[in-house]
Design a protein around this motif. Structure first.
Motif, PDB file in Angstrom:
ATOM      1  N   GLU A 138      18.226  -4.722  -6.467  1.00 34.51           N
ATOM      2  CA  GLU A 138      18.509  -3.812  -7.580  1.00 34.51           C
ATOM      3  C   GLU A 138      18.553  -2.358  -7.109  1.00 34.51           C
ATOM      4  OE1 GLU A 138      16.417  -4.191 -11.226  1.00 34.51           O
ATOM      5  OE2 GLU A 138      16.191  -6.369 -11.063  1.00 34.51           O
ATOM      6  N   THR A 139      17.714  -2.022  -6.129  1.00 35.75           N
ATOM      7  CA  THR A 139      17.625  -0.637  -5.642  1.00 35.75           C
ATOM      8  C   THR A 139      17.673  -0.650  -4.114  1.00 35.75           C
ATOM      9  OG1 THR A 139      15.207  -0.733  -5.586  1.00 35.75           O
ATOM     10  CG2 THR A 139      16.223   0.039  -7.636  1.00 35.75           C
ATOM     11  N   LEU A 170      23.166   1.393  -9.848  1.00 37.92           N
ATOM     12  CA  LEU A 170      22.382   1.869  -8.709  1.00 37.92           C
ATOM     13  C   LEU A 170      22.262   3.383  -8.782  1.00 37.92           C
ATOM     14  CD1 LEU A 170      20.994   1.194  -5.978  1.00 37.92           C
ATOM     15  CD2 LEU A 170      23.225   1.582  -4.895  1.00 37.92           C
ATOM     16  N   LYS A 171      21.033   3.871  -8.863  1.00 33.17           N
ATOM     17  CA  LYS A 171      20.774   5.301  -8.920  1.00 33.17           C
ATOM     18  C   LYS A 171      21.116   5.948  -7.579  1.00 33.17           C
ATOM     19  CE  LYS A 171      17.079   8.595  -9.989  1.00 33.17           C
ATOM     20  NZ  LYS A 171      15.635   8.761 -10.332  1.00 33.17           N
TER      21      LYS A 171
END
Length: 476
Positions: free
Chosen positions: A17-18, A51-52
């Motif tokens: 996820e990250t 996604l940051k």
């Protein structure tokens, strides 16, 4: 884009996820395996969650990978439902890749850190080496057994796979011709092939045989050690003289002995287990004999990309220990066409015995020979005292073996002298069998052990043999 509900994490695909720098381990694992793809911005179900800082990571990740792992990756930006995510494509690398001094490898959908003999095997393979080709300091040419070298010469002469001038060369020259040296050092293969006790240097270089009444009930067992040529011969001989009972039938006046595993199949299975096992694993070849089957386990490692299905089907020769396999080929003991499994199956089919089963586990390969119902019926019809499980571990199995041992009480005798002492006019096949049985159980020994076929050969009782004779006399 592919439908995420039809995608699953696998050998070549991982979702995160990250981003965390710890994920460099996953990239290292892909590089050390078959390559793969890491998706950033997907959850465990494969759904894009965004996604940051994806734009910054698009620039940072290739630099982090280069600096930490010394490799290049391709990072591509994607968008799905206005949610950004990144795809990192990692190639497979022929050289070993480490992350902070640790080596990782992708296996299925998991990441594994390589340690111990698994790491040794990986590093050797990546450097184009095999375990048996590594030099072994501390072992000299003079430490190799003259008897083992003579056994090889005898086998190779009969096979005709070595030039006559090489056969007449010195021990050192012959070992070099067999490519078992590197500079001033002997290779590990030379120690296994020609040292009288390889276990001094290589843990697990022996064979264990046990007779089991059940999985938890071991009736008796033996441990065999020695150079690979004698180890193979002694293992086969001990199985047939102590652990496997022949079913006896008659055709007219002719006595027919039938073992539950065909000779050719048993021989091929034992040779496969000893020649192709992974000697980096500190565990012996293990043979379990039951009333209805025989099972052989050896710690083996298949070539990269191979499956059990490929091993059982037609395939090219890819020996795990090419130096050992080369010498066994020169001796005529094996072929080099990758047909070992097929030869086992053919031997069982021609003998009309059940098809053997092969089971590949993470720790090794099981080869199991079920016994035919007709064989089991013949054994059941025999007297109970003749069955393997009712025999004491080291007592002669026949009256003739007792006679042979008794006639040696006064000193060594040659085979013909033994034959006359027990009332035979010639050295019969049955007498030879009992002598081999007594040798296998260390109850008698040769007076010239380094020359088994010498015309001056005689046999004498061992300490164990004399002790057993005294026990038998006391109970008779």
């Amino acid at each position: 884009m592919p439908d995420p509900f039809h995608m699953k994490e696998n050998q070549h695909l991982e979702w995160k996820e990250t981003w965390r720098d710890d994920f460099l381990r996953w990239i290292c694992g892909f590089a050390n395996a078959e390559g793969g793809v890491l998706h950033l911005g997907r959850n465990d179900n494969g759904l894009v969650v965004g996604l940051k800082d994806s734009a910054k990571l698009l620039e940072d990740i290739p630099n982090k990978v280069r600096d930490a792992l010394g490799i290049l990756v391709t990072v591509t930006a994607h968008e799905e439902n206005s949610l950004p995510w990144l795809e990192i494509v990692v190639d497979s690398y022929p050289n070993p890749i480490s992350y902070r001094g640790h080596y990782y490898q992708r296996s299925g959908s998991t990441l594994q850190e390589l340690k111990g003999f698994a790491l040794d095997r990986f590093l050797l393979r990546r450097h184009g080496r095999t375990w048996d080709s590594v030099p072994m300091p501390g072992v000299k040419m003079t430490n190799l057994s003259g008897g083992a070298i003579r056994r090889f010469r005898s086998l190779a002469r009969a096979a005709g796979r070595i030039a006559p001038e090489d056969m007449r060369s010195s021990k050192a020259t012959l070992v070099e011709k067999l490519q078992l040296t590197e500079g001033a050092y002997l290779k590990r293969a030379a120690v296994l092939l020609f040292h009288e006790d390889p276990e001094k240097f290589i843990t697990g270089a022996f064979v264990k045989i046990g007779y089991f009444r059940s999985e938890a009930d071991l009736a008796y067992h033996d441990t065999l050690q020695g150079d690979l040529f004698s180890l193979a011969a002694r293992t086969i001989d001990l199985l047939q003289t102590k652990y496997l009972k022949a079913a006896i039938t008659y055709q007219g006046i002719h006595r027919i002995e039938r073992y539950p595993v065909p000779d050719a199949a048993l021989r091929e299975a034992i040779l496969n287990a000893l020649v192709h096992r992974d000697y980096a694993v500190p565990a012996p070849v293990q043979i379990r004999v039951y009333a209805n089957r025989l099972a052989i386990w050896n710690p083996c490692t298949l070539p990269e990309g191979w499956t059990l299905k490929k091993l059982l089907g037609p395939h090219s020769s890819a020996p795990h220990n090419p130096a050992i396999a080369h010498v066994f080929f020169r001796s005529g003991e094996i072929e080099t066409w990758g047909r070992g499994i097929q030869r086992i199956l053919t031997a069982c089919r021609e003998a009309e015995t059940p098809k053997p089963h092969f089971t590949l586990e993470p720790t090794g390969l099981w080869t199991e020979f079920p016994f035919a119902p007709s064989y089991l019926q013949a054994i059941d019809a025999a007297k109970p005292e003749s069955r393997p499980e009712s025999r004491p571990e080291s007592r002669p199995e026949s009256h003739l073996a007792n006679l042979v041992a008794s006639c040696l009480a006064d000193g060594p005798l040659a085979k013909m002298e033994i034959a006359r002492a027990v009332g035979h006019q010639t050295v019969s096949g049955e007498l030879k069998k009992q002598i081999l049985w007594l040798l296998a159980h260390h109850l008698i020994e040769r007076t010239i052990p380094e020359k088994p076929n010498s015309r001056l050969q005689k046999y004498r009782l061992t300490v164990e043999g004399r002790a057993l004779l005294e026990t038998l006399h006391q109970t008779s």
